[in-house]
Design a protein around this motif. Structure first.
Motif, PDB file in Angstrom:
ATOM      1  N   ASP A  94       0.830  -1.181   0.000  1.00 47.87           N
ATOM      2  CA  ASP A  94       0.000   0.000   0.000  1.00 47.87           C
ATOM      3  C   ASP A  94       0.881   1.254   0.000  1.00 47.87           C
ATOM      4  O   ASP A  94       2.113   1.162   0.118  1.00 47.87           O
ATOM      5  CB  ASP A  94      -0.972  -0.017   1.170  1.00 47.87           C
ATOM      6  CG  ASP A  94      -0.286   0.052   2.537  1.00 47.87           C
ATOM      7  OD1 ASP A  94       0.944   0.234   2.591  1.00 47.87           O
ATOM      8  OD2 ASP A  94      -0.994  -0.071   3.534  1.00 47.87           O
ATOM      9  N   LYS A  95       0.254   2.395  -0.107  1.00 49.56           N
ATOM     10  CA  LYS A  95       0.997   3.653  -0.207  1.00 49.56           C
ATOM     11  C   LYS A  95       1.819   3.919   1.053  1.00 49.56           C
ATOM     12  O   LYS A  95       2.968   4.389   0.969  1.00 49.56           O
ATOM     13  CB  LYS A  95       0.040   4.800  -0.481  1.00 49.56           C
ATOM     14  CG  LYS A  95       0.752   6.118  -0.733  1.00 49.56           C
ATOM     15  CD  LYS A  95      -0.156   7.116  -1.378  1.00 49.56           C
ATOM     16  CE  LYS A  95       0.500   8.451  -1.587  1.00 49.56           C
ATOM     17  NZ  LYS A  95       1.676   8.451  -2.417  1.00 49.56           N
ATOM     18  N   GLU A  96       1.274   3.608   2.224  1.00 49.20           N
ATOM     19  CA  GLU A  96       2.000   3.844   3.470  1.00 49.20           C
ATOM     20  C   GLU A  96       3.276   2.995   3.531  1.00 49.20           C
ATOM     21  O   GLU A  96       4.343   3.489   3.925  1.00 49.20           O
ATOM     22  CB  GLU A  96       1.110   3.539   4.679  1.00 49.20           C
ATOM     23  CG  GLU A  96       1.806   3.804   5.994  1.00 49.20           C
ATOM     24  CD  GLU A  96       0.947   3.463   7.199  1.00 49.20           C
ATOM     25  OE1 GLU A  96       1.276   3.967   8.287  1.00 49.20           O
ATOM     26  OE2 GLU A  96      -0.032   2.699   7.076  1.00 49.20           O
ATOM     27  N   THR A  97       3.173   1.746   3.118  1.00 50.11           N
ATOM     28  CA  THR A  97       4.344   0.868   3.113  1.00 50.11           C
ATOM     29  C   THR A  97       5.382   1.366   2.117  1.00 50.11           C
ATOM     30  O   THR A  97       6.575   1.422   2.416  1.00 50.11           O
ATOM     31  CB  THR A  97       3.939  -0.581   2.793  1.00 50.11           C
ATOM     32  OG1 THR A  97       3.004  -1.022   3.785  1.00 50.11           O
ATOM     33  CG2 THR A  97       5.138  -1.505   2.792  1.00 50.11           C
ATOM     34  N   SER A  98       4.928   1.753   0.946  1.00 48.83           N
ATOM     35  CA  SER A  98       5.823   2.292  -0.076  1.00 48.83           C
ATOM     36  C   SER A  98       6.558   3.526   0.427  1.00 48.83           C
ATOM     37  O   SER A  98       7.785   3.643   0.299  1.00 48.83           O
ATOM     38  CB  SER A  98       5.021   2.622  -1.335  1.00 48.83           C
ATOM     39  OG  SER A  98       5.842   3.204  -2.296  1.00 48.83           O
ATOM     40  N   THR A  99       5.836   4.434   1.028  1.00 51.69           N
ATOM     41  CA  THR A  99       6.436   5.646   1.591  1.00 51.69           C
ATOM     42  C   THR A  99       7.438   5.276   2.671  1.00 51.69           C
ATOM     43  O   THR A  99       8.526   5.856   2.756  1.00 51.69           O
ATOM     44  CB  THR A  99       5.342   6.572   2.156  1.00 51.69           C
ATOM     45  OG1 THR A  99       4.467   6.936   1.089  1.00 51.69           O
ATOM     46  CG2 THR A  99       5.931   7.813   2.795  1.00 51.69           C
TER      47      THR A  99
END
Length: 108
Positions: free
Chosen positions: A1-6
């Protein structure tokens, strides 16, 4: 997800994950994923990661409920790829079936 990617990029900014011997093992600082995974990228030619050349990248994402596996996985990868020079096998023969066989032998 975006949070993990960030979180992966934040982790990399805090301290690069190149470990020597042409290997980088990026990973998130925060991970809410339910499924653990390891993605592998073998480059045709090495690149400068931050300070060192990298040709094989292991992106590790360990599920929250399996986080206790992080250190044993990292240590086995480090031993195989760096200390035992398994990275050369991956670079010289980037064959998926051979890689999986060697990888499973190392972890069994």
């Amino acid at each position: 997800d975006k949070e993990t990617s960030t979180s992966i990029f934040e982790r990399e900014s805090a301290s690069p994950t190149e470990i020597g011997n042409l290997v980088a093992i990026p990973h998130p600082m925060v991970n809410n994923t339910a499924i653990s995974s390891i993605s592998v990228l073998v480059l045709d030619k090495p690149i400068i990661w931050v300070d060192h050349h990298v040709q094989v990248i292991f992106l590790i994402s360990i599920a929250k409920n399996e986080f206790y596996l992080w250190e044993p996985i990292f240590l086995k990868l480090f031993k195989y790829l760096v200390k035992e020079n398994g990275i050369k096998k991956i670079i010289n023969q980037p064959n998926y079936d051979d890689f999986i066989k060697n990888f499973q032998n190392e972890f069994n």
